[in-house]
Scaffold this motif. Structure first.
Motif, mmCIF file in Angstrom:
data_model
loop_
_atom_site.group_PDB
_atom_site.id
_atom_site.type_symbol
_atom_site.label_atom_id
_atom_site.label_comp_id
_atom_site.label_asym_id
_atom_site.label_seq_id
_atom_site.Cartn_x
_atom_site.Cartn_y
_atom_site.Cartn_z
ATOM 1 N N THR A 138 6.223 -20.796 -20.059
ATOM 2 C CA THR A 138 6.047 -19.760 -20.367
ATOM 3 C C THR A 138 4.914 -19.657 -18.982
ATOM 4 N N ARG A 139 4.982 -18.448 -19.330
ATOM 5 C CA ARG A 139 4.119 -17.604 -18.047
ATOM 6 C C ARG A 139 2.335 -17.634 -18.759
ATOM 7 N N PHE A 157 -2.857 -15.309 -15.452
ATOM 8 C CA PHE A 157 -2.234 -16.716 -14.357
ATOM 9 C C PHE A 157 -3.276 -15.551 -13.011
ATOM 10 N N ARG A 175 3.737 -20.212 -13.442
ATOM 11 C CA ARG A 175 3.377 -18.924 -14.100
ATOM 12 C C ARG A 175 2.964 -18.067 -13.192
#
Length: 552
Positions: free
Chosen positions: A450-451, A455, A524
């Motif tokens: 998943t991201r 980030f 990510r």
């Protein structure tokens, strides 16, 4: 940092420099335009503000550019500012500042691309306005696609838009339509000035089924029934065809209401108060030649009959009195003569024809298959209908293809070309880019990747990542420009550029881990960028009324 943020920073730097140097701030623009250099080695963005202002304040352009560069260099997120040529500013963003855009796009979601550029404007957008005597034809279909896209784009730019279809239901064509239906019901050929086509017989049959005694009535009574009921059934069919095409009108305005409500008389009174109505040869005229028309126009003939021009005048004044600041008319290729006369109506009513009214003329469209014209519709007699087009190519291919070219130019659509699953087909190319992203995101879920909630934008430093980020950043400006210039095709051409930029990014930058590789912070970060690309593709397609598929 978006291009808009950077433009604001450039303007803020200019204000600071002018204040420090005691220069006249009144020459500064309200906004600054930035360009993307063709050669990426020249920077991320470029500005000509120093060249534009140097003469006005008596400072050499390179000297002014140097002062601006020094000020901009202190702006967070600006990596460097270089002076090129006679005074161009070439700006580079810090990767972290540039990469922040991915977060902004994803968090904004469907709202990304919207702006307040036209906030405060109330716009009446009239398009299609087909006579209710036959199905929507190919020419109307182009305006249906363009007009509905323009409605969406204007709203995205902050305007309050009402889409309107003017129903020409007060003229002789309605009487001819009624006679055509009556003849069809009696098994007779259409009158010489009537309407051919199977649809006339179909509607006549439906009316007779509703009134079994209809053909036993006196001819004048039967004709009235055929005329009134036929008009309503035809209007219902037009609505259904347009709704199937994804086009919904807020208002269906009946011409009959202008006459029945006294709106025509009210309008003529207002025009007379403005001093532009006069009597001559037993008729009543509007002096439109004072405002660029080639001749004055008759409002009421010497026999007391109102002209179409009287209804046009009343309709414009009615729109303005409903509170619309701008009345935008989208007219067909055979309506060039309407431009000056409609502008003259606005001027005669005391309005500014350069602001309160706009007339857009669309050029012809042809449908071919491998270069050969598609056969005419049997049902409609001698035209290709909207339903024919949708049956042949589908809603998405039709809407995208009709909206992607400037309406200033004639358009030829090849049925086979716009339906083939090939990158040579623009609508497939753009929609496939969205589907490809959706597939990648599904695969990421399958891998358990998943991201995440955040980030590191500084990781998005690859040249292809930077190119994609800059392209995503242009979307709000493209939407605003398309709204201001009334040019939906700018959205389509932008989406094609974005799709190409995304494919180049994907080919150069591996997003998901392979085999037993673990997901990394870069994984990510790139997933955020991928999702931002999906959002913009979906938002752009939505502005054109085209679906963004999850699978293809």
């Amino acid at each position: 940092m978006t291009p808009a943020n950077l433009a604001e920073a450039v303007l803020a730097a200019a204000h600071a420099v002018f204040t420090r140097r005691g220069l006249d701030p009144s020459v500064l623009p309200e906004s600054v335009a930035l360009e993307r250099p063709r050669n990426p080695e020249h920077g991320d963005y470029a500005s000509t503000i120093a060249l534009q202002l140097s003469k006005r304040v008596g400072v050499p352009p390179r000297e002014l550019a140097a002062a601006l560069a020094e000020e901009l260099g202190r702006t967070p997120g600006v990596k460097s500012v270089e002076i090129a040529g006679p005074g161009f500013l070439n700006l580079r963003l810090d990767p972290a500042a540039a990469g922040q855009l991915a977060r902004q796009v994803v968090q904004a979601g469907q709202a990304y691309g919207s702006s307040d550029r036209l906030t405060g404007q109330r716009v009446n957008l009239e398009f299609v306005s087909a006579n209710p005597t036959g199905p929507i034809h190919l020419g109307h279909t182009r305006w249906a696609a363009v007009g509905d896209s323009l409605r969406r784009i204007l709203a995205a730019a902050g305007a309050e838009v009402t889409s309107e279809h003017y129903v020409n239901d007060a003229g002789a064509q309605i009487e001819r339509f009624g006679r055509s239906l009556y003849a069809a019901a009696r098994g007779e050929p259409a009158p010489e000035d009537g309407y051919p086509g199977e649809y006339v017989a179909e509607i006549a049959t439906r009316i007779v089924a509703e009134r079994a005694d209809l053909l036993d009535l006196p001819a004048d009574e039967a004709l009235t029934v055929f005329q009134d009921r036929g008009y309503q059934l035809m209007l219902d069919e037009m609505r259904a065809s347009l709704e199937r095409f994804g086009v919904h009108f807020d208002v269906w305005f009946s011409e009959r209401t202008l006459h029945g409500s006294g709106a025509v008389e009210h309008a003529l009174g207002r025009l007379r108060e403005q001093g532009h109505v006069y009597d001559a040869d037993g008729a009543i005229w509007l002096r439109t030649t004072d405002f660029g028309d080639d001749k004055d126009r008759v409002l009421i003939r010497s026999n007391g009959e109102l002209t179409y021009f009287a209804a046009d005048s009343a309709y414009y004044i009615n729109k303005r009195e409903r509170g619309f600041d701008k009345c935008v008319y989208l007219l067909g290729a055979d309506h060039h003569g309407y431009v000056n006369r409609l502008r003259a109506i606005a001027a005669c009513a005391g309005d500014d024809p350069d602001f309160n009214i706009e007339i857009l003329i669309g050029q012809l469209v042809n449908l071919v298959r491998n270069g050969v014209p598609v056969r005419l519709s049997k049902r409609a007699g001698n035209i290709i209908t909207l339903d024919d087009i949708v049956d042949a190519v589908g809603v998405d291919a039709a809407r995208y293809s009709l909206a992607r070219s400037s309406t200033d130019s004639p358009l030829t659509l090849d049925v086979d070309e716009i339906t083939k699953n090939s990158n040579d087909n623009p609508v497939h190319y753009v929609r496939y880019a969205h589907a490809r992203i959706a597939s990648l995101l599904r695969y990421a879920v399958d891998l358990g990747v998943t991201r995440g909630d955040d980030f590191d934008p500084g990781l998005l430093s690859h040249a292809k990542e930077n190119e994609l980020i800059k392209t995503l950043g242009e979307f709000p400006g493209v939407v605003a420009t398309a709204a201001e210039l009334r040019e939906p095709h700018r959205i389509a051409r932008y989406l094609e550029e974005l799709a190409g930029t995304y494919h180049r990014f994907y080919d150069a930058c591996r997003v998901l881990p392979v085999g037993d590789e673990p997901a990394t912070d870069l994984t990510r970060a790139r997933l955020w960028l991928v999702e931002a690309s999906r959002v913009v593709l979906a938002n752009g397609l939505a502005l054109l009324g085209v679906s963004a598929p999850e699978r293809m």
